[in-house]
Scaffold this active site. Structure first.
Site, PDB file in Angstrom:
ATOM      1  N   SER A 218      26.330  21.751 -14.784  1.00  0.00           N
ATOM      2  CA  SER A 218      27.251  22.873 -14.900  1.00  0.00           C
ATOM      3  C   SER A 218      27.419  23.251 -16.374  1.00  0.00           C
ATOM      4  O   SER A 218      26.430  23.516 -17.046  1.00  0.00           O
ATOM      5  CB  SER A 218      28.582  22.531 -14.218  1.00  0.00           C
ATOM      6  OG  SER A 218      29.346  23.682 -13.980  1.00  0.00           O
ATOM      7  N   ASP A 334      24.464  27.077  -3.973  1.00  0.00           N
ATOM      8  CA  ASP A 334      25.478  26.968  -5.031  1.00  0.00           C
ATOM      9  C   ASP A 334      26.093  28.357  -5.223  1.00  0.00           C
ATOM     10  O   ASP A 334      25.489  29.230  -5.841  1.00  0.00           O
ATOM     11  CB  ASP A 334      24.822  26.482  -6.330  1.00  0.00           C
ATOM     12  CG  ASP A 334      25.837  26.219  -7.435  1.00  0.00           C
ATOM     13  OD1 ASP A 334      27.007  26.607  -7.280  1.00  0.00           O
ATOM     14  OD2 ASP A 334      25.441  25.629  -8.461  1.00  0.00           O
ATOM     15  N   HIS A 365      26.880  23.075  -5.469  1.00  0.00           N
ATOM     16  CA  HIS A 365      26.889  22.968  -6.926  1.00  0.00           C
ATOM     17  C   HIS A 365      26.537  21.553  -7.390  1.00  0.00           C
ATOM     18  O   HIS A 365      27.056  20.570  -6.872  1.00  0.00           O
ATOM     19  CB  HIS A 365      28.268  23.350  -7.456  1.00  0.00           C
ATOM     20  CG  HIS A 365      28.323  23.476  -8.945  1.00  0.00           C
ATOM     21  ND1 HIS A 365      27.417  24.217  -9.669  1.00  0.00           N
ATOM     22  CD2 HIS A 365      29.190  22.961  -9.856  1.00  0.00           C
ATOM     23  CE1 HIS A 365      27.726  24.151 -10.951  1.00  0.00           C
ATOM     24  NE2 HIS A 365      28.793  23.395 -11.095  1.00  0.00           N
TER      25      HIS A 365
END
Length: 611
Positions: A218, A334, A365
């Protein structure tokens, strides 16, 4: 000579030679071990009690908190004891993050109010404060158990304006690229490191080979790309996992103000508040300079247009200097950091001629590649072992719908080289279920009415709705493999000067309580006012038709026999867009609206699947 005397001498000789052997083994220096092109766990590196852990501050070339001194980044090091006792030098795996020192609590009013008309200005939101946590010298324990025993040093740093690092968070600003660059420069002997945040006693990375790899998930996966775009020497390879590669693509979509999935009302200034854990005495200045000036003037929640502010936070625009090898990882489902983020960078890196591979799974994710993939990548580029990873014929590894994430299927590339575009047309009946076919479209127009209180999933489930238009293929007789970026071209008019436009590609019939891949194939959103330009919208003239062209999110999915592919057009998406008052009507001209699917096997495979 008695038997006991002989036995005594034999035992003495055995002890002597045993001692000689022990002495030789004890003086043998520990080194990394490689097998089948991968770094192996080394027993001598595996005792965490003997790891050396220390922290320091690296001087950067910027001063974002305007205190007259270059900002210093807080850095923590974890390394095998042999780097001190045996003069062993090892390569480095480096992870940087704004999250290591804690984040703001989820307080009411933190997010932007989405219950406003398009183009309107929401009331000011609440600004939370972060309570910093963490103690020296350990910034994080992530990745150390995986890589230190395999013969790497693991380095962590807090990004600008977070934890014990100086400066201000800018959420994609230049300092967030230059900060990890400075740490890499220090690891290569080109920048200064200090034992204290404001001290003058220097520390050197004498244990580093000057070969560095970065990884993270991320935001932590964004920063490796940010560092790589500087072209810094020594950064040999990066493995970003679900990285945000453009803050415009994270918070906007084709001119439309759109939230990341699961965070309705979030925008770039919300993320700023969420991570701003740096010095309390610097926060007021940072807030005024970054959040309340640069972000407020640049983010533009009224139009959603692409501008200079967003361009500076789009790493695709900064790849000229990038030279690090790239192994990218992402999930096709995601809906937070959407799969376009990885694909656009992978595609550009490949076009630059950089060593590239991509790993996709079918989940949400996060989700790193299998350890063996990461290991081979770092073994090649950090240890310099010729394992042939850069010469592999297959560049894409995709986890099939029923498979374990550790067992991807190898393909020559992504999108699948055997895929070609198939353009599908619409036939009337969208309030129930119209047709999605290779045949020419009806010349009719059909109308939907916006209602943001109804979720997309509810719209897809029902047999009839005036709030969406749904067009479906006939039931598939064979599996159909989609690989690539679906595209839509929608000819529409609105009875209002502004409207949301949302598209879902779904697998029907809708399966309740199934797997993440069962229902939503892919999605996309656009602002019809940006039909001509992403940088300058124009109000819609009620009743006038406009053609809106845009991409849906990349996908690679096998739609099973017995299912139908549904193309759903609606206006406001309850989970992602602003929520204007209900009642805006969109009229879609069927004969000038198309869906283009990248189908493995092309038109012939599509025909075979539906007949």
């Amino acid at each position: 000579m008695t038997f006991l005397l002989k036995l005594s001498r034999i035992l003495s000789f055995a002890l002597f030679f045993s001692f000689i052997g022990y002495s030789q083994n004890s003086t043998e220096k520990a080194t990394p071990i490689f097998k089948d092109g991968e770094a192996q766990i080394v027993e001598a590196f595996s005792d965490s009690e003997k790891w050396i852990r220390h922290d320091l501050w690296v001087e950067t070339e910027f001063d974002t908190d305007d205190d007259g001194e270059p900002d210093r980044m807080h850095v923590a090091v974890t390394r095998p004891e042999q780097t001190e006792t045996e003069d062993l030098k090892l390569p480095v795996i480096y992870v940087s993050s704004p999250y290591f020192a804690g984040v703001a609590a989820d307080a009411p009013g933190t997010m932007w109010d989405v219950n406003i008309e398009l183009g309107g200005t929401a009331k000011e939101r609440f600004h939370p404060e972060v309570t910093r946590r963490g103690q020296r010298p350990i910034i994080s324990n992530s990745h150390i158990g995986k890589w230190v025993p395999r013969g790497y040093i693991v380095v962590h740093s807090s990004s600008p304006g977070t934890g014990l690092s100086d400066g201000a968070p800018t959420i994609g600003g230049k300092n967030e690229s230059l900060a990890p660059k400075a740490v890499i420069d220090w690891l290569c002997g080109r920048a200064k490191g200090y034992t204290e945040r404001e001290g003058n006693d220097q520390v050197e990375a004498y244990w580093s080979t000057g070969k560095i790899g970065m990884t993270g998930t991320s935001y932590n996966g964004t920063l490796p790309l940010a560092a790589a775009t500087t072209g810094v020497d020594g950064l040999e390879a990066i493995i970003p996992i679900a990285p945000n590669t453009s803050y415009y693509h994270y918070y906007r979509s084709n001119g439309l103000v759109r939230s990341p999935g699961g965070y309705l009302g979030e925008d770039i200034d919300v993320l700023y508040d969420f991570v701003h854990s740096g010095k309390e005495e610097n926060r007021a200045y940072n807030n005024k300079t970054v959040r309340d000036t640069e972000m407020k003037n640049g983010m533009d929640r009224e139009t959603g247009d692409y501008n200079e502010f967003w361009s500076e936070r789009d790493y695709l625009n900064q790849m000229d200097k990038m030279k690090a090898a790239l192994l990218m990882s992402h999930g096709f489902n995601d809906w937070n950091v959407m799969p376009e983020h990885s694909y656009r960078i992978y595609k550009a890196a490949k076009e630059k001629g950089l060593p590239t591979q991509i790993y996709y799974h079918q989940l949400g994710h996060g989700g790193p590649p299998p350890i063996s993939m990461m290991n081979r990548w770092f073994t090649k580029y950090l240890h310099g072992i010729d394992n042939g990873v850069e010469k592999e014929e297959n560049k894409a590894y995709i986890v099939r719908e029923q498979d374990d994430t550790q067992q991807p299927t190898a393909y020559k590339d992504y999108p699948n080289p055997e895929a070609s575009n198939v353009t599908l047309n619409l036939t009337a009946g969208g309030v129930m279920s119209g047709g999605l076919t290779l045949n020419s479209s009806s010349e009719k127009s059909e109308t939907l009415s916006d209602d943001a209180t109804i979720s997309g999933s509810d719209l897809a489930k029902v047999a009839y709705s005036k709030n969406r238009l749904l067009y479906a293929t006939s039931k598939l007789k064979d599996d159909l493999h989609i690989s690539g970026v679906p595209k839509v071209s929608i000819r529409l008019s609105s009875n209002h000067e502004s409207a949301n436009l949302s598209v879902w590609l779904v697998s029907l019939p809708w399966q309740e309580g199934g797997k993440i891949t069962d229902n939503i194939i892919t999605r996309g959103w656009a602002d019809p006012k940006n039909y001509k330009s992403l940088t300058k919208e124009e109000n819609l003239e009620p009743g006038k038709f406009y053609t809106v062209n845009f991409d849906l999110q990349p996908d690679d999915q096998i739609i099973k026999a017995g299912q139908q592919i549904g193309f759903m057009i609606f206006s406001s998406d309850k989970e992602f867009t602003l929520h204007p008052k209900a009642g805006t009507k969109l009229t879609v001209q069927l004969d000038e609206t198309t869906l283009t699917l990248p189908v493995v096997g092309g038109k012939d495979a599509f025909i075979e699947a539906i007949h």
